[in-house]
Scaffold this motif. Structure first.
Motif, PDB file in Angstrom:
ATOM      1  N   PRO A  36      11.810 -10.287  -5.015  1.00 23.38           N
ATOM      2  CA  PRO A  36      12.462 -11.561  -5.768  1.00 23.38           C
ATOM      3  C   PRO A  36      12.340 -11.586  -7.202  1.00 23.38           C
ATOM      4  N   GLN A  37      12.959 -12.644  -7.831  1.00 21.92           N
ATOM      5  CA  GLN A  37      14.486 -13.014  -8.414  1.00 21.92           C
ATOM      6  C   GLN A  37      14.165 -12.591  -9.869  1.00 21.92           C
ATOM      7  N   THR A  38      12.742 -12.349 -10.474  1.00 27.11           N
ATOM      8  CA  THR A  38      12.479 -12.123 -11.462  1.00 27.11           C
ATOM      9  C   THR A  38      11.772 -10.615 -11.928  1.00 27.11           C
ATOM     10  N   ALA A  39      12.158  -9.844 -12.661  1.00 29.71           N
ATOM     11  CA  ALA A  39      11.195  -8.494 -12.615  1.00 29.71           C
ATOM     12  C   ALA A  39       9.446  -8.340 -12.803  1.00 29.71           C
ATOM     13  N   SER A  40       8.956 -10.055 -13.734  1.00 27.37           N
ATOM     14  CA  SER A  40       7.228 -10.092 -13.343  1.00 27.37           C
ATOM     15  C   SER A  40       6.841 -10.217 -12.106  1.00 27.37           C
ATOM     16  N   GLU A  41       7.428 -11.173 -11.000  1.00 26.27           N
ATOM     17  CA  GLU A  41       7.825 -11.986  -9.974  1.00 26.27           C
ATOM     18  C   GLU A  41       7.548  -9.933  -9.069  1.00 26.27           C
ATOM     19  N   ALA A  42       8.422  -9.509  -9.181  1.00 22.31           N
ATOM     20  CA  ALA A  42       9.086  -8.064  -8.254  1.00 22.31           C
ATOM     21  C   ALA A  42       6.894  -7.481  -8.456  1.00 22.31           C
ATOM     22  N   GLN A  50       0.764  -3.088  -3.086  1.00 24.06           N
ATOM     23  CA  GLN A  50      -0.075  -2.143  -3.009  1.00 24.06           C
ATOM     24  C   GLN A  50      -1.212  -2.163  -2.888  1.00 24.06           C
ATOM     25  N   GLY A  51      -1.885  -2.832  -3.127  1.00 25.26           N
ATOM     26  CA  GLY A  51      -3.053  -3.123  -3.330  1.00 25.26           C
ATOM     27  C   GLY A  51      -3.713  -3.639  -1.793  1.00 25.26           C
ATOM     28  N   GLU A  52      -2.910  -3.936  -0.549  1.00 22.63           N
ATOM     29  CA  GLU A  52      -3.241  -3.956   0.615  1.00 22.63           C
ATOM     30  C   GLU A  52      -3.026  -2.935   1.658  1.00 22.63           C
ATOM     31  N   GLY A  53      -2.252  -2.365   0.595  1.00 24.80           N
ATOM     32  CA  GLY A  53      -1.180  -0.711   1.540  1.00 24.80           C
ATOM     33  C   GLY A  53      -0.417  -1.083   2.788  1.00 24.80           C
ATOM     34  N   ILE A  54       0.367  -2.249   2.673  1.00 26.18           N
ATOM     35  CA  ILE A  54       1.042  -3.087   3.860  1.00 26.18           C
ATOM     36  C   ILE A  54       2.498  -2.421   3.312  1.00 26.18           C
ATOM     37  N   PRO A  55       3.258  -2.287   4.028  1.00 23.80           N
ATOM     38  CA  PRO A  55       4.201  -1.781   3.932  1.00 23.80           C
ATOM     39  C   PRO A  55       5.454  -3.034   3.909  1.00 23.80           C
ATOM     40  N   TYR A  56       6.586  -2.795   3.106  1.00 28.91           N
ATOM     41  CA  TYR A  56       7.700  -3.820   3.159  1.00 28.91           C
ATOM     42  C   TYR A  56       9.062  -4.327   3.194  1.00 28.91           C
ATOM     43  N   ILE A  57      10.070  -4.876   3.977  1.00 20.05           N
ATOM     44  CA  ILE A  57      11.226  -4.587   4.411  1.00 20.05           C
ATOM     45  C   ILE A  57      11.879  -5.447   3.123  1.00 20.05           C
ATOM     46  N   ALA A  58      12.657  -5.023   2.273  1.00 19.40           N
ATOM     47  CA  ALA A  58      12.937  -5.725   0.760  1.00 19.40           C
ATOM     48  C   ALA A  58      14.539  -6.138   1.669  1.00 19.40           C
ATOM     49  N   ILE A  59      15.033  -7.994   1.227  1.00 19.07           N
ATOM     50  CA  ILE A  59      16.121  -8.011   1.172  1.00 19.07           C
ATOM     51  C   ILE A  59      16.925  -8.678   0.131  1.00 19.07           C
ATOM     52  N   ALA A  89      12.273  -1.781  -6.880  1.00 19.81           N
ATOM     53  CA  ALA A  89      12.338  -0.247  -7.640  1.00 19.81           C
ATOM     54  C   ALA A  89      11.262  -0.017  -7.535  1.00 19.81           C
ATOM     55  N   VAL A  90      10.261  -1.407  -8.115  1.00 19.23           N
ATOM     56  CA  VAL A  90       8.526  -1.309  -8.531  1.00 19.23           C
ATOM     57  C   VAL A  90       7.802  -0.978  -7.288  1.00 19.23           C
ATOM     58  N   MET A  91       8.895  -2.476  -6.209  1.00 20.51           N
ATOM     59  CA  MET A  91       7.771  -2.885  -4.718  1.00 20.51           C
ATOM     60  C   MET A  91       7.957  -1.965  -3.814  1.00 20.51           C
ATOM     61  N   ALA A  92       8.685  -0.844  -3.582  1.00 24.71           N
ATOM     62  CA  ALA A  92       8.457   0.599  -2.882  1.00 24.71           C
ATOM     63  C   ALA A  92       8.882   0.152  -1.382  1.00 24.71           C
ATOM     64  N   LYS A 123      21.560   6.302  -4.438  1.00 26.41           N
ATOM     65  CA  LYS A 123      21.350   6.837  -5.689  1.00 26.41           C
ATOM     66  C   LYS A 123      20.397   6.692  -6.603  1.00 26.41           C
ATOM     67  N   ALA A 124      20.194   5.199  -5.887  1.00 28.67           N
ATOM     68  CA  ALA A 124      19.000   4.929  -6.166  1.00 28.67           C
ATOM     69  C   ALA A 124      17.640   4.749  -5.060  1.00 28.67           C
ATOM     70  N   GLY A 125      17.352   5.763  -4.180  1.00 33.96           N
ATOM     71  CA  GLY A 125      16.809   6.100  -3.727  1.00 33.96           C
ATOM     72  C   GLY A 125      16.213   5.683  -2.141  1.00 33.96           C
TER      73      GLY A 125
END
Length: 279
Positions: A36-42, A50-59, A89-92, A123-125
């Motif tokens: 997402p383009q903003t921290a709040s949307e992320a 996290q609520g759904e426990g579903i994996p995510y690949i970030a683009i 980072a917050v989206m793991a 460096k960011a993990g």
């Protein structure tokens, strides 16, 4: 080795919470979507994941839209990438798929971007996987072979439908040896291209049988390489999409197929082939 299918959200603007149930029903493991383009949307999207426990690949997309700003320098793209990592980072995410750079760059500039971005990701993990894409870095197989020699630690996302269009042919000539690249592929995006376009009307159509067969053989060669490299899970995102990729009828612009149907079809077909391969 296990195959996990990820659903592309390219062209799907619905709430992620509404998309996840039908994604699981179709046998997909997780979602692949732009950061997402903003921290709040992320943060909002992270709560859903996290609520759904579903994996995510970030683009991570740098330098503008799919077609980057032509004036953007390597430093500009790296600055954008830092912001992408901060928001991701917050989206793991499972890993970060990098759609970056510019095809106008020479091999050394492309390698500079990849090496710097890869270092920032580590460096960011994050594991960063650099995508083959027209208008971006790694837009042709020949450039890619030059670049990867200068990036000894990087791994890659293979979307070879782009290469088929760039070269205007299926890359099945005896001279076409992409082993050095295949040995570095981390993730697959499964869209079937043909000599004059990045996306066939339907991968199951008999007129595109040769194109489908070529892509499937390439994907299996990646599975074979990953198995030798010790992968226990391989990820694939069926990525038929809109924005001129999906054929439409003249005058009405009506699509000739449903994107979700196309992606479910290739997902089910590849799961079937993977099961046969591993049995």
């Amino acid at each position: 080795m296990k195959l996990e299918l990820f659903r592309t959200l390219w062209g799907d603007t619905r709430d992620w919470g509404k998309i996840i149930p039908e994604t699981r029903e179709a046998g997909f493991t997780g979602l692949e979507a732009r950061i997402p383009q903003t921290a709040s949307e992320a943060a909002e999207k992270a709560a859903i994941l996290q609520g759904e426990g579903i994996p995510y690949i970030a683009i991570a997309m740098t330098g503008g839209g799919v077609i980057p700003r032509q004036s953007a320098t390597v430093a500009d793209h790296i600055d954008d990438f830092r912001g992408c990592l901060d928001r991701a980072a917050v989206m793991a995410p499972r890993f970060v798929n990098v759609l970056g750079g510019n095809d106008r760059w020479c091999a050394s500039q492309q390698a500079e971007f990849i090496n710097k971005a890869d270092e920032l990701g580590k460096k960011a993990g994050f594991t960063c996987s650099f995508e083959t894409h027209r208008a971006r870095i790694l837009s042709s197989p020949w450039m890619t072979l030059d670049v990867l020699r200068q990036c000894p630690d990087a791994v890659f996302t293979a979307d070879i439908s782009h290469w088929v269009v760039v070269c205007e042919r299926l890359l099945d000539d005896p001279c076409d040896d992409f082993t050095p690249f295949i040995e570095r592929v981390h993730h697959l995006q499964a869209r079937v291209g043909y000599d004059q376009g990045p996306q066939v009307t339907h991968p199951g159509a008999p007129e595109y049988a040769a194109a489908l067969s070529f892509h499937q053989k390439f994907w299996q060669s990646v599975w074979e390489s990953q198995k030798r490299r010790g992968y226990t899970v391989t990820t694939m995102t069926p990525e038929f999409g809109p924005d001129g990729y999906l054929h439409t009828l003249p005058f009405t612009n009506a699509p000739v197929a449903d994107l979700w149907d196309l992606n479910r079809w290739i997902g089910a077909e590849q799961q079937r082939r993977f099961t046969l391969w591993t049995s």
